[in-house]
Write a protein that holds these residues in place. Sequence first.
Motif, PDB file in Angstrom:
ATOM      1  N   SER A   1       0.810  -1.211   0.000  1.00 43.75           N
ATOM      2  CA  SER A   1       0.000   0.000   0.000  1.00 43.75           C
ATOM      3  C   SER A   1       0.846   1.264   0.000  1.00 43.75           C
ATOM      4  CB  SER A   1      -1.013  -0.020   1.157  1.00 43.75           C
ATOM      5  OG  SER A   1      -2.002   0.982   0.969  1.00 43.75           O
ATOM      6  N   TRP A   2       0.424   2.276   0.751  1.00 48.07           N
ATOM      7  CA  TRP A   2       1.025   3.611   0.676  1.00 48.07           C
ATOM      8  C   TRP A   2       2.469   3.572   1.143  1.00 48.07           C
ATOM      9  CZ3 TRP A   2      -1.776   6.490  -2.267  1.00 48.07           C
ATOM     10  CH2 TRP A   2      -3.181   6.367  -2.256  1.00 48.07           C
ATOM     11  N   ARG A   3       3.345   4.211   0.354  1.00 44.37           N
ATOM     12  CA  ARG A   3       4.786   4.159   0.622  1.00 44.37           C
ATOM     13  C   ARG A   3       5.376   5.562   0.531  1.00 44.37           C
ATOM     14  NH1 ARG A   3       6.500   1.262  -5.156  1.00 44.37           N
ATOM     15  NH2 ARG A   3       5.935   3.062  -6.463  1.00 44.37           N
ATOM     16  N   PHE A   4       6.557   5.737   1.130  1.00 43.32           N
ATOM     17  CA  PHE A   4       7.220   7.037   1.147  1.00 43.32           C
ATOM     18  C   PHE A   4       8.339   7.080   0.110  1.00 43.32           C
ATOM     19  CE2 PHE A   4       5.434   6.424   5.434  1.00 43.32           C
ATOM     20  CZ  PHE A   4       4.611   7.539   5.493  1.00 43.32           C
ATOM     21  N   ALA A   5       8.038   6.576  -1.074  1.00 44.83           N
ATOM     22  CA  ALA A   5       9.053   6.441  -2.116  1.00 44.83           C
ATOM     23  C   ALA A   5       9.516   7.777  -2.685  1.00 44.83           C
ATOM     24  CB  ALA A   5       8.516   5.552  -3.243  1.00 44.83           C
ATOM     25  N   LEU A   6       8.777   8.858  -2.443  1.00 44.03           N
ATOM     26  CA  LEU A   6       9.174  10.167  -2.947  1.00 44.03           C
ATOM     27  C   LEU A   6      10.218  10.835  -2.068  1.00 44.03           C
ATOM     28  CD1 LEU A   6       5.689  11.583  -4.006  1.00 44.03           C
ATOM     29  CD2 LEU A   6       7.321  10.290  -5.386  1.00 44.03           C
ATOM     30  N   ASP A   7      10.405  10.320  -0.852  1.00 40.19           N
ATOM     31  CA  ASP A   7      11.384  10.893   0.072  1.00 40.19           C
ATOM     32  C   ASP A   7      12.763  10.300  -0.174  1.00 40.19           C
ATOM     33  OD1 ASP A   7       9.802  12.666   1.886  1.00 40.19           O
ATOM     34  OD2 ASP A   7       8.691  10.812   2.213  1.00 40.19           O
TER      35      ASP A   7
ATOM     36  N   GLY B   1      13.707   6.673   0.191  1.00 38.82           N
ATOM     37  CA  GLY B   1      12.421   6.002   0.324  1.00 38.82           C
ATOM     38  C   GLY B   1      11.907   5.914   1.736  1.00 38.82           C
ATOM     39  N   ARG B   2      12.328   6.835   2.605  1.00 39.16           N
ATOM     40  CA  ARG B   2      11.879   6.844   4.005  1.00 39.16           C
ATOM     41  C   ARG B   2      11.322   8.208   4.373  1.00 39.16           C
ATOM     42  NH1 ARG B   2      13.527   2.567   7.129  1.00 39.16           N
ATOM     43  NH2 ARG B   2      15.210   1.276   6.284  1.00 39.16           N
ATOM     44  N   ASP B   3      10.242   8.206   5.138  1.00 39.47           N
ATOM     45  CA  ASP B   3       9.754   9.470   5.671  1.00 39.47           C
ATOM     46  C   ASP B   3      10.821  10.053   6.589  1.00 39.47           C
ATOM     47  OD1 ASP B   3       7.341  11.346   6.275  1.00 39.47           O
ATOM     48  OD2 ASP B   3       8.182  10.814   8.229  1.00 39.47           O
ATOM     49  N   PRO B   4      11.201  11.320   6.412  1.00 41.53           N
ATOM     50  CA  PRO B   4      12.321  11.875   7.179  1.00 41.53           C
ATOM     51  C   PRO B   4      12.045  12.047   8.667  1.00 41.53           C
ATOM     52  CG  PRO B   4      11.257  13.583   5.862  1.00 41.53           C
ATOM     53  CD  PRO B   4      10.669  12.278   5.429  1.00 41.53           C
ATOM     54  N   VAL B   5      10.796  12.061   9.070  1.00 42.22           N
ATOM     55  CA  VAL B   5      10.449  12.211  10.490  1.00 42.22           C
ATOM     56  C   VAL B   5      10.206  10.851  11.138  1.00 42.22           C
ATOM     57  CG1 VAL B   5       8.758  13.147  12.123  1.00 42.22           C
ATOM     58  CG2 VAL B   5       9.521  14.535  10.169  1.00 42.22           C
ATOM     59  N   LEU B   6       9.400  10.035  10.511  1.00 44.41           N
ATOM     60  CA  LEU B   6       9.028   8.748  11.103  1.00 44.41           C
ATOM     61  C   LEU B   6      10.061   7.658  10.835  1.00 44.41           C
ATOM     62  CD1 LEU B   6       5.264   8.774  10.050  1.00 44.41           C
ATOM     63  CD2 LEU B   6       6.223   9.447  12.276  1.00 44.41           C
ATOM     64  N   GLY B   7      10.810   7.808   9.771  1.00 48.32           N
ATOM     65  CA  GLY B   7      11.789   6.789   9.418  1.00 48.32           C
ATOM     66  C   GLY B   7      11.192   5.572   8.739  1.00 48.32           C
ATOM     67  N   TYR B   8       9.925   5.623   8.412  1.00 51.37           N
ATOM     68  CA  TYR B   8       9.236   4.487   7.802  1.00 51.37           C
ATOM     69  C   TYR B   8       9.361   4.520   6.280  1.00 51.37           C
ATOM     70  CZ  TYR B   8       6.732   3.667  12.241  1.00 51.37           C
ATOM     71  OH  TYR B   8       6.393   3.392  13.547  1.00 51.37           O
ATOM     72  N   ARG B   9       9.366   3.326   5.676  1.00 55.01           N
ATOM     73  CA  ARG B   9       9.255   3.197   4.229  1.00 55.01           C
ATOM     74  C   ARG B   9       7.794   3.074   3.806  1.00 55.01           C
ATOM     75  NH1 ARG B   9      13.904   2.467   1.443  1.00 55.01           N
ATOM     76  NH2 ARG B   9      15.774   1.863   2.615  1.00 55.01           N
ATOM     77  N   TYR B  10       6.993   2.456   4.673  1.00 59.19           N
ATOM     78  CA  TYR B  10       5.578   2.209   4.385  1.00 59.19           C
ATOM     79  C   TYR B  10       4.725   2.688   5.550  1.00 59.19           C
ATOM     80  CZ  TYR B  10       6.905  -0.814   0.473  1.00 59.19           C
ATOM     81  OH  TYR B  10       7.402  -1.298  -0.701  1.00 59.19           O
ATOM     82  N   LEU B  11       3.557   3.227   5.226  1.00 58.06           N
ATOM     83  CA  LEU B  11       2.632   3.653   6.267  1.00 58.06           C
ATOM     84  C   LEU B  11       2.167   2.474   7.104  1.00 58.06           C
ATOM     85  CD1 LEU B  11       0.923   5.806   7.643  1.00 58.06           C
ATOM     86  CD2 LEU B  11      -0.762   5.567   5.786  1.00 58.06           C
ATOM     87  N   GLU B  12       2.135   1.281   6.545  1.00 59.38           N
ATOM     88  CA  GLU B  12       1.692   0.107   7.300  1.00 59.38           C
ATOM     89  C   GLU B  12       2.535  -0.110   8.560  1.00 59.38           C
ATOM     90  OE1 GLU B  12       4.153  -3.746   5.695  1.00 59.38           O
ATOM     91  OE2 GLU B  12       2.095  -3.546   5.008  1.00 59.38           O
TER      92      GLU B  12
END
Length: 338
Positions: free
Chosen positions: A79-85, A88-99
Amino acid sequence: MSIPTDASGSFRRRGPHFTDRIVAEPEGDGQWPVEPGRYRLVVSLACPWAHRSLIVRRLMGLEDALSLAITDPIQDERSWRFALDEDGRDPVLGYRYLEEAYLARDPENGLENGVSVPAIVEESTGLLVTNDYPQITIDLGVEWAKYQRPGAPTLYPEGLRDEIDEVNEGVFHDVNNGVYKTGFASTQNAYENAYTALFARLDELDARLENQRYLVGDHITEADIRLFTTLARFDAVYHGHFKCNRQKLAEFGALWAYARDLYQTPGFGDTVDFDHIKRHYHQVHTGINPTQIVPLGPEPSAWLEPHHREELGGSPFGDGTPPEPLAGPLRPLPPLDM
């Protein structure tokens, strides 16, 4: 992408799994305190349900209080991913995927109803707080009052709440969710029932808006935000991709002028990204569009044509003021692969 349908072939939307609230005065379990800098709002610019929260965050001026993460419009099996960062990780949460936030909150059942946006995540722990999309926008408009900008509009006025709720109920079933029930139907009968209800409701809304500028009252409310995010996607996606093709939004009278009026209002059109929208629907729903070709049209400049809705009276922000202009696009995408 798996589409949940019942025995009749009708699309069945899964409800939010996490329905906690963020409120000014928590009173027990399931309530988290409003606190600037504590939470991160995760959205997709493609998703109409997430788009609502983006509009409200901007209208209320909560940018400094509630940080924002924007996902890739293209989903994969997780599902939803932070591939634009970067990386590929959200810079605050450190996650690759919202899951990951869903599983951090509930490792056993966190993915029971899928992974949806909008979602609010606690920054320090990475825990999913809520994905209750109808309640998120109401609470951003009401419970976060202490941190709203001067001149922020009242989106859910107490004296109009019953009427707003009534309008929202019909719009949700027949329009917001109705386009999905039409597009994801797996039998002819289910499709025709959803199609009929959708256009009956749009006709009703068109008539309602002939003599009043906004759906309820004389300025923008929660009802306008909920309808707008579907209208913004109608001609670009739903008309063709979801077979909602009795007519285009641009072929309605009052409804098309109303949609342009909102689009030209700060907080609405400047949060619409047709590139994200078209890429998501046409490249993710491969059962509907197996070639994944993304259409070039329609021409977005039509949204800037004069609407003349000000002649009906009312004003977008009531006694308030518009938010400051955005510095630029929220999240531009790289060119499509040729």
